[in-house]
Design a protein around this motif. Structure first.
Motif, short mmCIF file in Angstrom:
data_model
loop_
_atom_site.label_atom_id
_atom_site.label_comp_id
_atom_site.label_asym_id
_atom_site.label_seq_id
_atom_site.Cartn_x
_atom_site.Cartn_y
_atom_site.Cartn_z
N GLU A 122 0.00 17.44 0.45
CA GLU A 122 -0.29 18.78 -0.03
C GLU A 122 -0.90 19.65 1.07
OE1 GLU A 122 -2.07 18.81 -4.02
OE2 GLU A 122 -3.10 20.63 -3.32
N ILE A 130 -8.83 9.14 1.48
CA ILE A 130 -7.80 10.16 1.74
C ILE A 130 -6.52 9.64 1.09
CG2 ILE A 130 -6.50 11.44 3.48
CD1 ILE A 130 -8.68 10.56 5.54
N SER A 131 -6.02 10.38 0.12
CA SER A 131 -4.79 9.92 -0.52
C SER A 131 -3.58 10.52 0.17
CB SER A 131 -4.79 10.29 -2.01
OG SER A 131 -4.64 11.69 -2.12
N SER A 170 -1.14 11.84 -1.38
CA SER A 170 -0.85 13.12 -2.04
C SER A 170 -1.65 14.25 -1.40
CB SER A 170 -1.17 13.09 -3.53
OG SER A 170 -1.06 11.82 -4.04
N GLU A 171 -2.92 13.96 -1.10
CA GLU A 171 -3.75 15.00 -0.48
C GLU A 171 -3.19 15.39 0.90
OE1 GLU A 171 -7.81 13.88 0.39
OE2 GLU A 171 -8.36 15.94 0.88
#
Ligand code: COI
Length: 354
Positions: free
Chosen positions: A280, A273-274, A276-277
């Motif tokens: 977003e 899980i980043s 950025s994800e």
């Protein structure tokens, strides 16, 4: 096994409705030493101080591993252990990584059941209560050369508990300090992993957070663990938790929740899980909830995740997956619903010769 029962229990003096996590101990403890290449006879005695010389190796080099497990009381008064085999296996996995001799299964299991027999009154009924069990092994030889020890001590102590954290957790994503690196000890329960985590956690606490979410050591871009727990997020109707690696501890509660979620028909993804994800999904209104899992905390809601100065808040979901999973897990642990995976074991009556 040699057993010396405590003459008088102090259980009557304990206020079970006001327990501070990990600060109260039951009547008995188990101790077993490894010397001259072999484990000796285990002994159960009253909970008491240990005589140790200042040169004892664990003080200097931190060669120590531990487990966290729980026993629960059913409405019928039986004492149930939850996934004891998994804790036993993980303790030995940790021991191996730290060059500590592995503990034989019968010493661990017989000792565990015997101590719970003696201290069964310390396991209180009620969904909120459990007896937290702490098996641990440390270098007890005396020598301050930086080397593996010639003596180790295995112990089990028990602590009655209710909750670990009050309320939901407010967490911060940590992007400076690191909990674990590839090839390190992050995937095992080495005492030193926890010691090394305290500083960053202290800084976060000073800013009002209850915990931090660790990120990967190379780029600080991927979520790893939330303090002493595995971390979970829900995007739309999918639950996601970081895939196990050598920087993430394989939580037994994590594994149980993966299974229970699948049983409930929830889609589960174990993958990276980043940040950025996460950002977003939050911006698009798709990040519905977040929670942590661990033996001590069970399933605990994350009320907000802060990244730099941005706070992502999670309004309470009506159909919260975390709430359902916690209820399900608690019901299995307390013997209230069918245990379809064979996770609980009833504590046997005395197995040892007195
Ligand atoms: C557990 O959940 O058992 C843990 O290991 C956390 C602990 C450090 C209290």
């Amino acid at each position: 096994m040699k057993i010396t029962q405590k003459g008088h229990s102090n259980i009557q003096e304990i206020d079970f409705n006001n327990l501070k996590f990990g600060a109260t101990f039951s009547d008995h403890m188990l101790i077993c030493k490894h010397k001259d290449g072999k484990w000796g006879e285990a002994e159960i005695m009253s909970y008491q101080p240990l005589p140790m010389m200042p040169g004892t190796q664990v003080f200097h080099y931190g060669q120590s591993v531990f487990e966290g497990m729980k026993a629960f009381k059913t409405d019928q008064g039986k004492v149930l252990l939850f996934r004891e085999e998994d804790n036993f296996n993980r303790l030995n996995k940790s021991a191996k990584r730290l060059c500590i001799p592995e503990i034989p299964k019968e010493i661990f299991m017989d000792g565990l059941h015997e101590i719970l027999n003696l201290d069964s009154e310390w396991v209180k009924q009620g969904d909120n209560f459990s007896l937290y069990i702490r098996p641990f092994i440390f270098a007890s030889g005396q020598c301050i050369k930086a080397t593996i020890s010639d003596e180790y001590t295995f112990m089990i102590i028990c602590s009655p508990t209710t909750t670990y954290y009050e309320g939901d957790m407010q967490v911060k994503i940590e992007q400076k300090y690191t909990r674990a690196v590839k090839g390190g000890t992050g995937a095992v329960k080495a005492a030193g992993n926890y010691a090394a985590s305290f500083y960053a956690t202290k800084l976060a606490r000073e800013k009002g957070f209850s915990q931090i979410i660790w990120t990967d050591a190379e780029n600080h871009e991927y979520l790893e663990e939330a303090g002493t727990m595995n971390v979970w997020i829900r995007i739309d109707d999918t639950l996601i938790t970081p895939k196990l690696s050598d920087t993430i501890l394989g939580g037994i509660t994590r594994d149980s929740v993966v299974q229970l979620a699948k049983d409930m028909g929830i889609e589960v993804e174990e993958r990276a899980i980043s940040i950025s994800e996460l950002k977003e999904a939050h911006q698009n209104g798709r990040l519905k909830e977040a929670f942590g899992t661990g033996t001590a905390v069970s399933v605990i809601f994350i009320g907000s995740i802060t990244l730099d100065e941005n706070k992502m808040q999670f309004p309470k979901q009506v159909d919260s997956y975390a709430r359902k999973l916690k209820a399900n897990l608690t019901a299995i642990q307390h013997g209230k619903i069918a245990d379809n995976h064979g996770w609980t074991t009833e504590v046997e009556s005395s197995v040892a010769s007195h």
